[in-house]
Motif scaffolding. Structure first.
Motif, PDB file in Angstrom:
ATOM      1  N   UNK A   1      19.082  15.055 -28.912  1.00  0.00           N
ATOM      2  CA  UNK A   1      18.604  14.649 -28.069  1.00  0.00           C
ATOM      3  C   UNK A   1      19.230  13.654 -28.251  1.00  0.00           C
ATOM      4  N   UNK A   2      18.743  12.377 -28.842  1.00  0.00           N
ATOM      5  CA  UNK A   2      19.204  10.873 -28.937  1.00  0.00           C
ATOM      6  C   UNK A   2      20.871  10.360 -28.467  1.00  0.00           C
ATOM      7  N   UNK A   3      21.432  12.165 -29.261  1.00  0.00           N
ATOM      8  CA  UNK A   3      22.742  11.531 -29.038  1.00  0.00           C
ATOM      9  C   UNK A   3      23.589  12.145 -27.033  1.00  0.00           C
ATOM     10  N   UNK A   4      22.794  13.197 -27.035  1.00  0.00           N
ATOM     11  CA  UNK A   4      24.037  13.876 -25.776  1.00  0.00           C
ATOM     12  C   UNK A   4      22.563  13.082 -24.360  1.00  0.00           C
ATOM     13  N   UNK A   5      21.700  12.826 -24.631  1.00  0.00           N
ATOM     14  CA  UNK A   5      20.949  11.570 -23.457  1.00  0.00           C
ATOM     15  C   UNK A   5      20.532  10.896 -23.444  1.00  0.00           C
ATOM     16  N   UNK A   6      20.583  10.093 -24.862  1.00  0.00           N
ATOM     17  CA  UNK A   6      20.297   8.533 -25.458  1.00  0.00           C
ATOM     18  C   UNK A   6      18.706   8.857 -25.912  1.00  0.00           C
ATOM     19  N   UNK A   7      18.391   9.528 -25.680  1.00  0.00           N
ATOM     20  CA  UNK A   7      16.753  10.057 -25.528  1.00  0.00           C
ATOM     21  C   UNK A   7      16.318   8.566 -26.550  1.00  0.00           C
ATOM     22  N   UNK A   8      15.206   7.605 -25.788  1.00  0.00           N
ATOM     23  CA  UNK A   8      14.550   6.477 -26.016  1.00  0.00           C
ATOM     24  C   UNK A   8      13.125   5.869 -26.435  1.00  0.00           C
ATOM     25  N   UNK A   9      12.549   7.124 -25.759  1.00  0.00           N
ATOM     26  CA  UNK A   9      11.170   7.762 -25.420  1.00  0.00           C
ATOM     27  C   UNK A   9      10.446   7.191 -27.538  1.00  0.00           C
ATOM     28  N   UNK A  10       9.436   6.276 -27.821  1.00  0.00           N
ATOM     29  CA  UNK A  10       9.408   6.408 -28.713  1.00  0.00           C
ATOM     30  C   UNK A  10       7.796   7.793 -29.759  1.00  0.00           C
TER      31      UNK A  10
END
Length: 803
Positions: A187-196
């Motif tokens: 998810x960090x790679x595909x949707x740039x998930x930035x939530x802590x």
């Protein structure tokens, strides 16, 4: 349009004077205490009163007058204000600023502070294979909106649709921790998930912790975890989303170019800097700016930077404030061996921009986390999460001390959960603690952010409620009582019912004792426990109790005064008022002395304060005047007597006709009597004063304006009254020989009074050092122990004083 501009101009003038007052006070408190500068504070307060009257508004004028009065009281002691006086002064300044903001509808004095961006609840996504009821309850009680998802597929779908403010992720799903970690990394790679993301896990090994960190985790909690610790870290992570000026850095550097260059670097990276060019202002600026980190240049010219850092490290309020210290490369070895500032970093100048930002960022994050933990440990009860008793006592004392400013009333609600001790004894400490937590949660849901709840002792809670009295207060207390007793408290297999007894005490005036307020609320709670039915008891207001006590004392003193007059246990003393310029005319001030039934001397001021508006005061004034006239009748020399009169005499319409009769009976010339009235008394009753003055002037008596020169418009008052004499306020003579500032004030005042034609009397002269100063300033008449203490006889030799 012109009127609007004038109003804006007056408002701006008041704002500027208020800022000057705040700045001067902070310099006095944090930079260097100076009694002369404190006198300047009093003059600024006078300006604020005048400005407030020009702007208008009863509340604004009242606050300005309170500020002036409070500062005058502080100045009179010639010592730095005590803690309670400082709190009151700061509260008055804050209340004035707040009132100006209300009146002007916009904030005119916004300071650098962490300010809320919005009041909306932040959404927390809890991804866990099992229910986490305790954690969810903690999230709800901390004002977060929590949503739970129990399947990884649903979690992925939800995160692709909308990203929450933060994620609490339990890795112990049936698919295994690796599957959870891989999902997050995808998810960090595909949707740039930035939530802590805060990880929860059974495993505590370094490999698992590394995997969580690689997936972008900001925290890792090994099970069983402490929900309060999770909430604390979550709050720290979310603060940048809910506040402006989140990270604040104070730069202390006496080279402006270098300081502002450093500030620019930090500002570009989202950090709020503030520059102090004058190092001695550091305490003042720390108090005002509330920084998270200090950067101090040790190569300061005005004061040693290393000494400055040690002072901060030793200060009880700021000792945990982290510091980055900068020095020249040549001095690095010296500071590494000699400098002892716990928790500080030492960097050699010039510091590369990226490294400076990295160092600041790391120190800021660690400092915030440490401060939150320490604050929680020192201020909060670990079981309930409410304020603890120590913190509550501090807040209560501060609230009572500043009562009447922004808060007009306080209600202290004392709640005793009567069944808690028996639950502790029968079901154990764990169950009792769980019940305490549920009591705290019920209170949180009931109360707003201004109503402070505390766990006061094992089974007692308190709530501090501002600006609510009467039926509205009673309705809230009943709601609290009903909520705390409603339904079962469920803990494991236990379903428990609790009884609550509530006592309430209220305070409505400044100066009340905060410990007495607690005692009254506790006593009311004890009474409530013994009552049948609704176990709520409201203690009578401490202000009302105090008022009743004062009224009782007043009646006692009135009876005492009447008894003293009836039995004539009073006599007159005379103190000379002499010229230092060769005028040998005899003048005395008449002073009253009294004894009680036991033969003990009574302080006249205590009696006068009670009888000033009572017919007993009128009887006292007439007794003094009759005895003075009799002594003048028997006296061979022409003598002028100065007699103080009370407000009740100013209000008496028959006084002048009564006085005319007494003058005719004794044959005393009217000009031998000069009636004295204090300037504050005159200001409080001008209509009565003019009527009184017209009567005595028609007879030929003189008038003296006493305690002159400290009012808001003393000279204007004198012009309207046309006094024959003015007796200056004691402020002008206290420490006159040592104060060039006072001498300058007195010189200016004497010049203005000479134009108005009033003779000047300076009282309180006690030593010879003052005499040449008074002579050089043009003073003629003096009074005080230097001449003679008050005597029963008028025996002073007026022929030998010429200076």
């Amino acid at each position: 349009m012109s009127q609007d501009k004038d109003q804006d101009s007056r408002h701006l003038k008041l704002v500027n004077h208020l800022k000057l007052t705040e700045d001067l006070w902070q310099k006095l408190y944090y930079v260097k205490w100076n009694i002369k500068s404190f006198g300047m504070l009093a003059r600024l307060a006078q300006d604020i009163v005048q400005d407030a009257r020009a702007v208008g508004g009863e509340r604004l004028i009242n606050l300005a007058a309170q500020l002036e009065h409070h500062i005058k009281l502080c100045v009179a002691t010639n010592t730095p204000p005590r803690e309670a006086e400082r709190q009151r002064l700061v509260a008055l300044l804050d209340a004035l600023r707040h009132q100006l903001e209300i009146d002007n509808s916009t904030s005119v004095m916004e300071e650098a502070r962490t300010r809320p961006l919005s009041a909306s609840q932040l959404e927390i996504l809890v991804i866990t294979p099992n229910e986490q009821p305790h954690l969810l309850a903690k999230l709800a009680s901390s004002a977060y909106r929590a949503r739970t998802i129990n399947k990884l597929v649903e979690a992925e779908q939800r995160l692709r649709e909308r990203v929450p403010s933060a994620i609490i992720l339990d890795v112990d799903f049936p698919e295994g921790p690796d599957a959870v970690i891989q999902l997050i990394m995808k998810l960090r790679s595909e949707i740039q998930l930035q939530a802590p993301i805060l990880f929860l896990a059974e495993r505590n090994d370094i490999t698992m912790r590394l995997d969580a960190a690689r997936a972008g985790g900001v925290a890792y909690f090994n099970k069983p975890y402490d929900s309060d610790e999770v909430i604390g870290v979550l709050r720290e992570q979310l603060l940048p989303q809910t506040a402006q000026g989140y990270h604040r850095v104070l730069i202390v550097h006496d080279q402006p170019f270098e300081a502002w260059e450093m500030a620019g670097i930090l500002e570009e990276r989202g950090i709020t800097p503030h520059v102090v060019i004058q190092p001695l202002q550091i305490l003042q600026e720390i108090h005002r700016f509330r920084p998270d980190l200090l950067i101090i240049d040790l190569d300061s010219k005005e004061v040693s930077g290393s000494e400055l850092a040690r002072v901060i490290a030793q200060h009880q309020e700021f000792d945990i404030l982290p510091m980055i210290l900068l020095c020249s490369p040549a001095d690095m070895a010296h500071y590494l061996t000699e400098l002892d500032v716990p928790g500080a970093s030492l960097l050699a100048k010039p510091v590369p921009n990226d490294y400076l930002h990295w160092e600041v960022k790391q120190r800021l994050r660690r400092a915030r986390a440490t401060r939150i933990k320490m604050s929680s440990l020192s201020d909060n009860d670990p079981i309930s999460g409410l304020f603890n008793r120590r913190r509550f006592m501090i807040l209560l004392e501060r609230a009572v001390e500043t009562l009447g400013l922004r808060v007009q009333s306080l209600a202290l609600v004392f709640i005793r959960m009567d069944s808690l001790q028996s639950i502790h004894d029968s079901a154990g400490v764990v169950t009792a603690d769980a019940v305490v937590t549920q009591v705290a949660n019920r209170l949180r849901h009931l109360l707003n952010h201004e109503q402070l709840a505390t766990r006061f002792s094992d089974s007692a809670f308190t709530v501090l409620i501002p600006n609510l009295l009467g039926e509205s207060l009673l309705n809230l207390v009943r709601h609290i009582h009903k909520t705390l007793e409603a339904g079962f408290y469920k803990v494991g297999d236990h379903a428990l019912l609790l009884r609550a007894s509530i006592g309430v005490a209220t305070a409505t005036g400044h100066g009340q004792d905060y410990l007495s307020l607690i005692q009254h609320a506790d006593s009311a709670c004890s009474l409530a426990r013994e009552t049948q039915g609704e176990r709520i008891q409201v203690q009578q207001s401490t202000a009302v109790v105090k008022q009743d006590q004062e009224e009782s004392l007043r009646l006692q003193m009135l009876r005492q005064a009447e008894e003293i007059i009836e039995n004539e246990r009073l006599w007159l003393l005379f103190q000379p008022i002499a010229s230092i310029r060769g005028d040998v005319n005899e003048r005395y001030e008449v002073l009253l002395r009294m004894r009680d039934g036991k033969g003990q001397e009574v302080v006249p001021g205590s009696i006068f304060g009670v009888v000033s508006h009572h017919q007993v005061g009128q009887a006292l004034d007439r007794w003094i005047i009759e005895r003075a006239l009799e002594m003048l009748r028997q006296r061979q020399q022409t003598t002028t007597l100065f007699i103080k009169v009370l407000p009740v005499t100013l209000q008496e319409r028959t006084f002048s006709s009564w006085l005319r009769t007494r003058l005719e009976q004794t044959g005393v010339e009217a000009q031998c009597l000069v009636f004295s009235v204090a300037e504050p008394t005159v200001e409080g009753g001008l209509r009565d004063m003019f009527n009184f003055l017209g009567g005595i002037k028609l007879l030929g008596c003189g008038f003296c304006l006493d305690r002159f020169g400290r009012g808001s418009n003393s000279l204007g008052l004198l012009k309207n009254l046309g006094a024959d004499y003015v007796k200056l306020d004691m402020y002008f003579v206290n420490n006159l020989a040592k104060s060039a500032e006072k001498q300058g004030q007195l010189r200016e005042l004497v010049q203005e009074l000479e134009v108005l034609g009033a003779a000047i009397i300076v009282g309180g002269v006690e030593d010879v050092k003052t005499m040449p100063i008074l002579w050089s300033l043009g003073i003629d008449l003096i009074q005080g122990f230097f001449l003679q203490r008050p005597h029963r006889e008028m025996s002073y030799d007026f022929s030998g004083l010429e200076f």
